[in-house]
Scaffold this motif. Structure first.
Motif, PDB file in Angstrom:
ATOM      1  N   GLN A 177       0.710  -1.163   0.013  1.00 30.97           N
ATOM      2  CA  GLN A 177       0.003  -0.051   0.046  1.00 30.97           C
ATOM      3  C   GLN A 177       0.997   1.284   0.007  1.00 30.97           C
ATOM      4  O   GLN A 177       0.629   2.127  -0.582  1.00 30.97           O
ATOM      5  CB  GLN A 177      -0.764   0.152   1.142  1.00 30.97           C
ATOM      6  N   ILE A 178       1.844   1.243   0.766  1.00 35.21           N
ATOM      7  CA  ILE A 178       2.833   2.300   0.794  1.00 35.21           C
ATOM      8  C   ILE A 178       3.678   2.721  -0.674  1.00 35.21           C
ATOM      9  O   ILE A 178       3.816   3.927  -0.893  1.00 35.21           O
ATOM     10  CB  ILE A 178       3.949   2.081   1.822  1.00 35.21           C
ATOM     11  N   ASN A 179       4.061   1.596  -1.217  1.00 35.85           N
ATOM     12  CA  ASN A 179       4.523   1.815  -2.503  1.00 35.85           C
ATOM     13  C   ASN A 179       3.513   2.277  -3.401  1.00 35.85           C
ATOM     14  O   ASN A 179       3.803   3.116  -4.265  1.00 35.85           O
ATOM     15  CB  ASN A 179       4.825   0.288  -2.881  1.00 35.85           C
ATOM     16  N   LYS A 180       2.270   1.773  -3.326  1.00 39.01           N
ATOM     17  CA  LYS A 180       1.351   2.620  -4.457  1.00 39.01           C
ATOM     18  C   LYS A 180       1.158   4.173  -4.133  1.00 39.01           C
ATOM     19  O   LYS A 180       1.201   4.805  -4.748  1.00 39.01           O
ATOM     20  CB  LYS A 180      -0.086   1.958  -4.149  1.00 39.01           C
ATOM     21  N   TYR A 181       1.122   4.387  -2.732  1.00 39.29           N
ATOM     22  CA  TYR A 181       1.037   5.680  -2.413  1.00 39.29           C
ATOM     23  C   TYR A 181       2.326   6.546  -2.885  1.00 39.29           C
ATOM     24  O   TYR A 181       2.374   7.772  -3.464  1.00 39.29           O
ATOM     25  CB  TYR A 181       0.835   5.869  -0.834  1.00 39.29           C
ATOM     26  N   ASN A 182       3.479   6.107  -2.765  1.00 32.34           N
ATOM     27  CA  ASN A 182       4.569   6.703  -2.903  1.00 32.34           C
ATOM     28  C   ASN A 182       4.790   6.871  -4.406  1.00 32.34           C
ATOM     29  O   ASN A 182       5.294   7.879  -5.024  1.00 32.34           O
ATOM     30  CB  ASN A 182       5.850   5.819  -2.606  1.00 32.34           C
TER      31      ASN A 182
ATOM     32  N   ILE B 211       2.944   9.871  -5.170  1.00 38.63           N
ATOM     33  CA  ILE B 211       3.631  11.090  -4.670  1.00 38.63           C
ATOM     34  C   ILE B 211       4.690  11.364  -5.567  1.00 38.63           C
ATOM     35  O   ILE B 211       4.935  12.755  -5.927  1.00 38.63           O
ATOM     36  CB  ILE B 211       4.273  10.912  -3.096  1.00 38.63           C
ATOM     37  N   TYR B 212       5.383  10.244  -6.100  1.00 37.83           N
ATOM     38  CA  TYR B 212       6.407  10.388  -7.019  1.00 37.83           C
ATOM     39  C   TYR B 212       6.093  11.108  -8.380  1.00 37.83           C
ATOM     40  O   TYR B 212       6.726  11.881  -8.836  1.00 37.83           O
ATOM     41  CB  TYR B 212       6.882   8.976  -7.519  1.00 37.83           C
ATOM     42  N   ASN B 213       4.944  10.695  -8.791  1.00 37.94           N
ATOM     43  CA  ASN B 213       4.477  11.308  -9.928  1.00 37.94           C
ATOM     44  C   ASN B 213       4.045  12.907 -10.085  1.00 37.94           C
ATOM     45  O   ASN B 213       4.388  13.746 -10.814  1.00 37.94           O
ATOM     46  CB  ASN B 213       3.041  10.593 -10.532  1.00 37.94           C
ATOM     47  N   ASN B 214       3.697  13.010  -8.596  1.00 37.49           N
ATOM     48  CA  ASN B 214       3.325  14.691  -8.481  1.00 37.49           C
ATOM     49  C   ASN B 214       4.604  15.360  -8.268  1.00 37.49           C
ATOM     50  O   ASN B 214       4.760  16.503  -8.622  1.00 37.49           O
ATOM     51  CB  ASN B 214       2.450  14.601  -7.290  1.00 37.49           C
ATOM     52  N   ILE B 215       5.662  14.579  -7.887  1.00 33.44           N
ATOM     53  CA  ILE B 215       7.120  15.446  -7.708  1.00 33.44           C
ATOM     54  C   ILE B 215       7.443  15.727  -9.168  1.00 33.44           C
ATOM     55  O   ILE B 215       7.874  16.935  -9.436  1.00 33.44           O
ATOM     56  CB  ILE B 215       8.085  14.660  -6.819  1.00 33.44           C
ATOM     57  N   ILE B 216       7.399  14.781  -9.926  1.00 27.45           N
ATOM     58  CA  ILE B 216       7.901  14.898 -11.394  1.00 27.45           C
ATOM     59  C   ILE B 216       7.071  16.178 -11.969  1.00 27.45           C
ATOM     60  O   ILE B 216       7.806  16.924 -12.608  1.00 27.45           O
ATOM     61  CB  ILE B 216       7.779  13.645 -12.338  1.00 27.45           C
TER      62      ILE B 216
END
Length: 835
Positions: free
Chosen positions: A708-713, A716-721
């Motif tokens: 679940q954390i990996n999905k959330y990350n 977030i990762y895509n938002n950072i990009i």
């Protein structure tokens, strides 16, 4: 004409008070809130934040007489002392400052009036000349058209090697720092003194720079360009000693009245007819620096400012030795410094005896090493074949005899001998790695001094027969010095009263030597320790106090080591060999060699040894101990108490290690483990039998949560990009991102940046991360920029300026900083430079 140094200082301040300046006292030699420099080295240091716009202006016009030290970094005059008539390690800088008030015209007029007016210094105008930066036409016109200085008295100074703003007449201290052109005023001492005009090589001592007027109007950017500051400022500096030499009509700073008293006393101390004047000047200069550094709270040591002070003291002592001064002398010279004290007179009188005591103590410490070190150096000079002193010898002089590298270099230059600095630096780096954990043995002194004197094992006076300090045989040791002491006999060891690894103290009246270890070398017992009170010397009669509790713990661990060895041999069919064994009062480290081992069998040893302990047989029974070990043990086995194997693991090449405890330390380990089990049972409301199943289920839940954390990350990762794409702007064909982000996983951010860089090239990313408990500065660059941007150097500068801690690679810098307000200021400065 004005004569005394004190009168000249007062006249300068009086003049600027008349010109409506606020007179500010000198700041200390330790810069306040500025870790970019070790010492205050100019008048502007205490106003740095005002120049940067980080502090509000209380007074727009200021004048000071600032005490300065120049012995490191960009401003290092140490090697020039004695060689020129005008350089000092310590000096006073007279200065006037304007913050968004007057600028070039008034600054130049004030200087000219003070120097030439009959009311003030009354210097002859025909003796003065100035330098001006090549592109500063405004300043040139002020000198020529308003001051009426002839063109042949105005020297144009350009850029060095055509590098923009790299000029003696463009003042700067580094990137992201206020800067600007300057004009310097020189005094011509006359044709009888050698020297070329300013702007030439080998300027000599004829033309003396007496006043530097800096026009602070730019900030130097990282790309080498300059950008105008929001307001204009003035920063000036005039050396008090230099202007005094001119007003007193002498050719050297060392000939002014204040120095004469001091120098005459140094001459009296030496019986040498062929006196080296340079050595006299060095001593006269250095004693001033020494006294004012101690007066401002710096104590000689082996680190930072304390080491610089120690280096100055030792250089002065070496030149005293060169002059033939055999006795302690440096501390006596403090009596001849009254003319230099100024507004520090009361403080000086109060602390005079303390300062003398500190200096004399340093002399006592170094005088013996100086003599032996110089003898060694002279022997090595005779062996030299390629005219290069080896790095090994240099390191030995530095590490063993306490010779600063500058001192060794200076002696070699006098002999026209080169030094192998590369090898020396390699050895120094190795030494730094070794010494990181050296001071772990230090225990709080209160506990040590308050030993229970009932713990004395033998009220027998013993005599010190040898003292080793840094591997050298010496006669005395002093407070805070680590050393090895050898006593006149091994009585206590032979009678089983002390044991290898013991701790305690040696005492002589009120003098205390802390023993942090006892070792045996061949048949000699060595006492390793440090003096925590007083001093000791060879042939002193002393008494020894051993920590009884720790001593008894060592005996237990010693005895159980034999039990452990015998049981290992029995279980592993004699297929083992002892390797390294370390016994202290807390634990045993037992290393052994074994070709084939079943680690599960070792687990049974703990039970076997505890069963043997319960039998309570005497230790000399062959069943438990080998024949060669019949001394230095407990009397009965049950004194060992509980035996516990804390760890067992493989090291390398069939070598295994067991770490074990006995007695109270074993009990502590058992209780610690038992408490963990109890806590688990209480938290999960279960019993011991179910703990294993609970842990298995917890591990399964953990894996599900990680998914679940990996999905959330990833979200977030895509938002950072997406965020990074939006913040790009172009600077000199390089793509830049400068911004701040709140409350984000730092590792996730770094991973996102690494992938983002693959899409955009070339790229510099500067981000300020403001999380709930921690704040970061992250700088990331693409690989094609690592040749031009050295992140390791940037990290050092940031940590020096802002504090914090960090790590770096060729393309990534990550610094954690606690002070959020400082980070915000840093971001403002970065934006000012680039945007």
């Amino acid at each position: 004409m004005i004569k005394s140094l004190n009168e000249i200082r007062e006249t300068f301040l009086k003049f600027f008070k008349f010109k409506k300046h606020k007179i500010i006292k000198s700041s200390k030699l330790i810069p306040k809130n500025d870790n970019t420099i070790l010492f205050t080295n100019s008048g502007m240091n205490q106003f740095k934040n005002i120049f940067l716009g980080l502090e509000k202006i209380k007074y727009s016009k200021i004048a000071t007489s600032q005490r300065c030290i120049r012995v490191g970094g960009k401003h290092n005059d140490l090697k020039n002392i004695g060689k020129t008539y005008r350089h000092h390690t310590f000096f006073e800088m007279l200065g006037n400052f304007s913050f968004s008030d007057y600028f070039k015209f008034d600054a130049i007029n004030y200087a000219w009036e003070l120097l030439t007016s009959q009311k003030w210094f009354n210097l002859p105008k025909n003796k003065l000349l100035v330098t001006v930066y090549s592109s500063d036409k405004e300043t040139y016109n002020i000198w020529n058209k308003y001051i009426k200085l002839p063109k042949n008295k105005i020297i144009i100074i350009g850029d060095n090697k055509n590098i923009p703003f790299k000029s003696d007449n463009f003042w700067q201290t580094g990137n992201n720092y206020p800067c600007g052109p300057c004009t310097e005023i020189f005094y011509d001492k006359g044709k009888h003194i050698n020297g070329n005009l300013p702007g030439n090589n080998n300027i000599g001592d004829r033309y003396i720079e007496i006043w530097n007027i800096v026009f602070i109007q730019f900030i130097l950017q990282y790309n080498g360009n300059i950008k105008p500051l929001p307001y204009l400022s003035i920063d000036t500096g005039m050396g008090l000693e230099r202007i005094t030499s001119i007003l007193q009509g002498v050719n050297s700073n060392y000939e002014i009245n204040s120095f004469k008293k001091l120098i005459n006393q140094i001459f009296k101390l030496t019986n040498n007819k062929n006196i080296n004047v340079q050595s006299v000047y060095i001593i006269a200069d250095h004693i001033r620096a020494i006294v004012f550094l101690i007066l401002d709270g710096i104590i000689p040591s082996n680190e930072n400012r304390g080491y610089i002070l120690r280096k100055i003291i030792r250089r002065a002592l070496r030149h005293g030795n060169k002059l033939g001064i055999k006795n302690f002398f440096l501390y006596k010279l403090i009596n001849y410094l009254s003319d230099f004290i100024g507004d520090q007179y009361k403080n000086f009188i109060i602390n005079k005896k303390k300062i003398q005591k500190i200096i004399k103590f340093e002399e006592q410490k170094f005088i013996y090493s100086l003599k032996n070190g110089l003898n060694l150096l002279n022997l090595e000079f005779k062996k030299i074949k390629n005219n290069i002193l080896s790095g090994n010898v240099i390191f030995n002089l530095y590490d063993t005899y306490g010779f600063p590298i500058d001192l060794i270099e200076e002696i070699c230059i006098e002999k026209n001998i080169k030094i192998d600095k590369i090898k020396f630096n390699l050895l120094m780096n190795k030494q730094r790695l070794k010494t990181k954990n050296i001071n772990k043995f230090r225990i709080k002194q209160k506990k040590i001094i308050n030993y229970n004197y009932n713990n004395i094992l033998k009220k027998k006076s013993l005599k010190i027969i040898a003292i080793f300090y840094k591997f050298n045989l010496i006669n005395k040791i002093y407070y805070n010095e680590k050393s090895i002491i050898i006593l006149n006999n091994n009585y206590l060891y032979n009678k089983k009263k002390i044991e290898i690894g013991d701790q305690g103290i040696l005492i002589k009246l009120n003098n205390i030597f802390l023993i942090y270890n006892i070792k045996k070398y061949n048949k000699t017992i060595l006492y390793f320790g440090i003096i925590i009170k007083g001093k000791f010397k060879k042939k002193d009669f002393i008494k020894i106090i051993i920590n009884k509790k720790k001593h008894y713990s060592i005996l237990k661990n010693h005895s159980v080591t034999h039990l452990l060895y015998n049981n290992l041999k029995e279980i592993l069919n004699n297929n083992i060999k002892k390797k390294k064994i370390n016994i202290n009062y807390k634990y045993i480290v037992f290393d052994f060699l074994c070709n084939n081992i079943n680690i599960n069998k070792i687990n049974n040893i703990e039970k076997l040894i505890n069963k043997q302990i319960i039998t309570n047989l005497p230790v000399y029974k062959k069943k438990f101990l080998i024949k060669s070990c019949k001394k230095s043990h407990v009397n009965y086995i049950n004194e060992i108490g509980i035996f516990h194997i804390k760890k067992e693991y493989y090291i390398k090449k069939n070598i295994y290690r067991i770490i074990a405890n006995t007695s109270i330390y074993s009990l502590n380990n058992f209780q610690f483990k038992n408490n963990i089990i109890k806590n688990i049972m209480q938290i999960f409301n279960t019993n011991k039998k179910n703990i294993n199943n609970i842990l298995i289920n917890l591990n399964k839940k953990k894996k599900k949560n990680e998914i679940q954390i990996n999905k959330y990350n990833n979200y977030i990762y895509n938002n950072i990009i997406f965020f990074l794409f939006k913040k790009i702007f172009i600077f000199n064909k390089i793509k830049l991102i400068i911004n701040n982000i709140k409350n984000i996983n730092i590792n996730l951010l770094i991973n996102a940046i690494s992938n983002f860089k693959k899409k955009i090239n070339p790229l510099i990313i500067i981000l300020i991360i403001k999380n709930k408990y921690r704040n970061y500065i992250i700088i990331n660059i693409t690989l094609n920029l690592i040749k031009y941007i050295k992140l390791n150097l940037i990290m050092k500068n940031i940590i020096k300026n802002l504090g914090g801690k960090g790590k770096t690679s060729k393309y990534l810098l990550n610094i954690e900083i606690n002070n959020l307000s400082i980070i915000t200021k840093f971001l403002k400065i970065i934006k000012l430079i680039f945007i």
